[in-house]
Design a protein around this motif. Sequence first.
Motif, PDB file in Angstrom:
ATOM      1  N   ARG A   1      -2.054   5.736   8.359  1.00  0.00           N
ATOM      2  CA  ARG A   1      -0.890   5.615   7.478  1.00  0.00           C
ATOM      3  C   ARG A   1      -0.983   4.353   6.635  1.00  0.00           C
ATOM      4  NH1 ARG A   1       1.971   7.463  12.069  1.00  0.00           N
ATOM      5  NH2 ARG A   1       2.471   5.310  12.627  1.00  0.00           N
TER       6      ARG A   1
ATOM      7  N   ARG B   1      -3.688   2.862   5.674  1.00  0.00           N
ATOM      8  CA  ARG B   1      -4.724   3.065   4.668  1.00  0.00           C
ATOM      9  C   ARG B   1      -4.204   3.897   3.504  1.00  0.00           C
ATOM     10  NH1 ARG B   1      -8.418   5.613   7.654  1.00  0.00           N
ATOM     11  NH2 ARG B   1      -8.801   3.724   8.857  1.00  0.00           N
ATOM     12  N   ARG B   2      -3.414   4.939   3.831  1.00  0.00           N
ATOM     13  CA  ARG B   2      -2.845   5.774   2.759  1.00  0.00           C
ATOM     14  C   ARG B   2      -1.864   4.978   1.896  1.00  0.00           C
ATOM     15  NH1 ARG B   2      -2.685   9.968   6.730  1.00  0.00           N
ATOM     16  NH2 ARG B   2      -0.504   9.495   7.156  1.00  0.00           N
ATOM     17  N   ARG B   3      -1.057   4.127   2.565  1.00  0.00           N
ATOM     18  CA  ARG B   3      -0.089   3.326   1.801  1.00  0.00           C
ATOM     19  C   ARG B   3      -0.804   2.356   0.843  1.00  0.00           C
ATOM     20  NH1 ARG B   3       3.674   2.024   7.070  1.00  0.00           N
ATOM     21  NH2 ARG B   3       4.771   4.049   7.140  1.00  0.00           N
ATOM     22  N   ARG B   4      -1.902   1.764   1.321  1.00  0.00           N
ATOM     23  CA  ARG B   4      -2.647   0.860   0.448  1.00  0.00           C
ATOM     24  C   ARG B   4      -3.266   1.619  -0.728  1.00  0.00           C
ATOM     25  NH1 ARG B   4      -4.396  -1.475   5.388  1.00  0.00           N
ATOM     26  NH2 ARG B   4      -6.356  -0.317   5.271  1.00  0.00           N
ATOM     27  N   ALA B   5      -3.732   2.825  -0.428  1.00  0.00           N
ATOM     28  CA  ALA B   5      -4.339   3.619  -1.511  1.00  0.00           C
ATOM     29  C   ALA B   5      -3.317   4.038  -2.537  1.00  0.00           C
ATOM     30  CB  ALA B   5      -5.016   4.861  -0.899  1.00  0.00           C
ATOM     31  N   GLN B   6      -2.079   4.343  -2.073  1.00  0.00           N
ATOM     32  CA  GLN B   6      -1.027   4.764  -3.001  1.00  0.00           C
ATOM     33  C   GLN B   6      -0.470   3.572  -3.779  1.00  0.00           C
ATOM     34  OE1 GLN B   6       1.751   6.699  -0.422  1.00  0.00           O
ATOM     35  NE2 GLN B   6       0.488   8.533  -0.146  1.00  0.00           N
ATOM     36  N   GLY B   7      -0.521   2.386  -3.138  1.00  0.00           N
ATOM     37  CA  GLY B   7       0.011   1.210  -3.808  1.00  0.00           C
ATOM     38  C   GLY B   7      -0.939   0.647  -4.812  1.00  0.00           C
TER      39      GLY B   7
END
Length: 206
Positions: free
Chosen positions: A198, A200-206
């Motif tokens: 989760r 990692r996904r948040r960093r990718a979306q940010g």
Amino acid sequence: MFEWIANLVASWGYPGVFLLMVLENLFPPIPSELIMAAAGFAAARGELSLVPLLVAAVAGTLAGNIAWYEAGRWLGVDRFRPLVARYGKWFAVEEEDVDRATGLLKRYGPVALCFGRMLPGVRTLISVPAGMVEIPRSVFYLWTALGSAVWLTFLALAGYFLEEHYDRVEAWVGPLAWVVIGIAVGGYAAHLVFAFRRARRRRAQG
């Protein structure tokens, strides 16, 4: 494992019961269910007395929870939330858990503290938000002690009255303890995997 804990409790005596319960409430190496059932078993064998061991167990439980309560009171919600956002994944705690716990305590207070002592996974964690929302110390100590006394007495009496059936009980309690520990370790590992995904996904979306 059950017999090992029973012998450990018997050899260490009441200070050992106190210490094990402090540790169980700080960072649970051995579940209180096993500690108190083994203590009750030792009492049935005449190695300990029920009332003093219950006093030691409740005192140890209270001491362990006071440490978490005071940590929560010192931090406060505003300082605690950024720590949870950054490090919570390591302790299986997320910001939503903090919101739920503080909301529950603000709404139900003493009742939540009392009955929370009887719920695995809640009984220790509830002390931190209790400190953060600044539930009065007298209320926290009283209701934590009452809830702990009820639950620990039940566990100790179970071990005490099952003493005559120890051979049958030990045959499944020991393996069951390892199963519980295995589930806890596996659940924690799974939590870490999902938490890092989760993040990692948040960093990718940010």
